[in-house]
Design a protein around this motif. Structure first.
Motif, PDB file in Angstrom:
ATOM      1  N   HIS A  10       0.824  -1.208   0.000  1.00 25.16           N
ATOM      2  CA  HIS A  10       0.000   0.000   0.000  1.00 25.16           C
ATOM      3  C   HIS A  10       0.858   1.257   0.000  1.00 25.16           C
ATOM      4  O   HIS A  10       0.385   2.340   0.331  1.00 25.16           O
ATOM      5  CB  HIS A  10      -0.939   0.009   1.216  1.00 25.16           C
ATOM      6  CG  HIS A  10      -1.891  -1.127   1.220  1.00 25.16           C
ATOM      7  ND1 HIS A  10      -2.217  -1.822   2.353  1.00 25.16           N
ATOM      8  CD2 HIS A  10      -2.584  -1.719   0.211  1.00 25.16           C
ATOM      9  CE1 HIS A  10      -3.075  -2.779   2.046  1.00 25.16           C
ATOM     10  NE2 HIS A  10      -3.312  -2.735   0.760  1.00 25.16           N
ATOM     11  N   CYS A  12       3.104   4.107  -1.974  1.00 28.35           N
ATOM     12  CA  CYS A  12       3.244   4.765  -3.269  1.00 28.35           C
ATOM     13  C   CYS A  12       4.694   4.620  -3.748  1.00 28.35           C
ATOM     14  O   CYS A  12       5.632   4.848  -2.982  1.00 28.35           O
ATOM     15  CB  CYS A  12       2.884   6.243  -3.132  1.00 28.35           C
ATOM     16  SG  CYS A  12       3.121   7.209  -4.645  1.00 28.35           S
ATOM     17  N   LEU A  19      -0.432   5.077   0.426  1.00 31.53           N
ATOM     18  CA  LEU A  19      -1.211   5.668  -0.664  1.00 31.53           C
ATOM     19  C   LEU A  19      -2.243   6.635  -0.116  1.00 31.53           C
ATOM     20  O   LEU A  19      -2.968   6.325   0.832  1.00 31.53           O
ATOM     21  CB  LEU A  19      -1.915   4.577  -1.466  1.00 31.53           C
ATOM     22  CG  LEU A  19      -1.023   3.703  -2.337  1.00 31.53           C
ATOM     23  CD1 LEU A  19      -1.765   2.444  -2.765  1.00 31.53           C
ATOM     24  CD2 LEU A  19      -0.516   4.475  -3.532  1.00 31.53           C
ATOM     25  N   PRO A  22      -5.643   7.040  -3.579  1.00 32.49           N
ATOM     26  CA  PRO A  22      -5.003   6.244  -4.623  1.00 32.49           C
ATOM     27  C   PRO A  22      -5.765   6.251  -5.947  1.00 32.49           C
ATOM     28  O   PRO A  22      -6.990   6.188  -5.964  1.00 32.49           O
ATOM     29  CB  PRO A  22      -4.968   4.839  -4.028  1.00 32.49           C
ATOM     30  CG  PRO A  22      -6.085   4.820  -3.044  1.00 32.49           C
ATOM     31  CD  PRO A  22      -6.170   6.219  -2.498  1.00 32.49           C
ATOM     32  N   CYS A  24      -5.497   4.520 -10.022  1.00 25.45           N
ATOM     33  CA  CYS A  24      -4.960   3.352 -10.714  1.00 25.45           C
ATOM     34  C   CYS A  24      -4.799   3.675 -12.193  1.00 25.45           C
ATOM     35  O   CYS A  24      -5.746   4.112 -12.851  1.00 25.45           O
ATOM     36  CB  CYS A  24      -5.921   2.186 -10.519  1.00 25.45           C
ATOM     37  SG  CYS A  24      -5.309   0.623 -11.154  1.00 25.45           S
ATOM     38  N   HIS A  30      -1.031   1.364  -8.689  1.00 25.25           N
ATOM     39  CA  HIS A  30      -1.624   2.406  -7.852  1.00 25.25           C
ATOM     40  C   HIS A  30      -0.554   3.390  -7.395  1.00 25.25           C
ATOM     41  O   HIS A  30       0.548   2.991  -7.021  1.00 25.25           O
ATOM     42  CB  HIS A  30      -2.295   1.792  -6.615  1.00 25.25           C
ATOM     43  CG  HIS A  30      -3.603   1.175  -6.902  1.00 25.25           C
ATOM     44  ND1 HIS A  30      -3.745  -0.161  -7.224  1.00 25.25           N
ATOM     45  CD2 HIS A  30      -4.851   1.701  -6.921  1.00 25.25           C
ATOM     46  CE1 HIS A  30      -5.016  -0.427  -7.427  1.00 25.25           C
ATOM     47  NE2 HIS A  30      -5.716   0.684  -7.248  1.00 25.25           N
ATOM     48  N   CYS A  32      -0.418   7.598  -5.379  1.00 26.30           N
ATOM     49  CA  CYS A  32      -1.197   8.683  -4.786  1.00 26.30           C
ATOM     50  C   CYS A  32      -1.688   9.590  -5.913  1.00 26.30           C
ATOM     51  O   CYS A  32      -0.963   9.820  -6.895  1.00 26.30           O
ATOM     52  CB  CYS A  32      -0.334   9.534  -3.857  1.00 26.30           C
ATOM     53  SG  CYS A  32       0.329   8.669  -2.433  1.00 26.30           S
ATOM     54  N   LYS A  33      -2.878  10.115  -5.758  1.00 18.80           N
ATOM     55  CA  LYS A  33      -3.416  11.034  -6.766  1.00 18.80           C
ATOM     56  C   LYS A  33      -2.459  12.212  -6.992  1.00 18.80           C
ATOM     57  O   LYS A  33      -2.190  12.602  -8.111  1.00 18.80           O
ATOM     58  CB  LYS A  33      -4.781  11.545  -6.307  1.00 18.80           C
ATOM     59  CG  LYS A  33      -5.441  12.491  -7.265  1.00 18.80           C
ATOM     60  CD  LYS A  33      -6.796  12.931  -6.732  1.00 18.80           C
ATOM     61  CE  LYS A  33      -7.448  13.903  -7.688  1.00 18.80           C
ATOM     62  NZ  LYS A  33      -8.772  14.319  -7.172  1.00 18.80           N
ATOM     63  N   TRP A  67      -9.284   3.276  -1.288  1.00 18.22           N
ATOM     64  CA  TRP A  67      -9.187   4.448  -0.416  1.00 18.22           C
ATOM     65  C   TRP A  67      -9.993   4.232   0.868  1.00 18.22           C
ATOM     66  O   TRP A  67      -9.517   4.521   1.969  1.00 18.22           O
ATOM     67  CB  TRP A  67      -9.644   5.681  -1.172  1.00 18.22           C
ATOM     68  CG  TRP A  67      -9.568   6.986  -0.449  1.00 18.22           C
ATOM     69  CD1 TRP A  67     -10.549   7.935  -0.427  1.00 18.22           C
ATOM     70  CD2 TRP A  67      -8.491   7.540   0.302  1.00 18.22           C
ATOM     71  NE1 TRP A  67     -10.136   9.027   0.305  1.00 18.22           N
ATOM     72  CE2 TRP A  67      -8.881   8.808   0.762  1.00 18.22           C
ATOM     73  CE3 TRP A  67      -7.228   7.078   0.635  1.00 18.22           C
ATOM     74  CZ2 TRP A  67      -8.060   9.623   1.547  1.00 18.22           C
ATOM     75  CZ3 TRP A  67      -6.409   7.888   1.416  1.00 18.22           C
ATOM     76  CH2 TRP A  67      -6.822   9.143   1.852  1.00 18.22           C
TER      77      TRP A  67
END
Length: 107
Positions: A10, A12, A19, A22, A24, A30, A32-33, A67
């Motif tokens: 999990h 990043c 994350l 997250p 994809c 995956h 982090c945004k 998330w």
């Protein structure tokens, strides 16, 4: 679990933290945004496998299932990160009210 207190799967691959929001990519990796878009906008490749990411795929939605699970499993870790991110945003003078910050707090 790694030394960080959470499962390394999990983590990043860009910021090496749990994350956060997250997303994809089309290759199913995956990130982090906040890490995903800056990483793919220039060369349009996944930073993990170098698979192509089209312009239309550069802004994927948050993986809400993952998330939600991360928020349930690691609330303390994410609360600390959320607080740290808010402070960094204020220091950069971004976000709501950031334009009112004294210059010494802006970067």
């Amino acid at each position: 679990q790694g030394a960080s207190g959470y499962d390394d799967s999990h983590k990043c691959a860009i910021c090496y933290e749990l994350l956060y929001e997250p997303v994809c990519g089309p290759c199913r990796h995956h990130l982090c945004k906040g890490c995903f878009y800056p990483a793919v906008r220039v060369n349009q490749n996944c930073p993990i496998c170098r698979g192509p990411i089209s312009r239309a795929q550069c802004n994927p939605p948050v993986d809400t299932e993952l998330w939600d699970m991360l928020q349930e499993r690691y609330p303390e870790v994410l609360a600390r990160r959320r607080k740290r991110m808010a402070v960094e945003t204020l220091r950069r003078g971004e976000g709501e009210g950031g334009h009112d910050l004294p210059k010494r707090l802006r970067r």
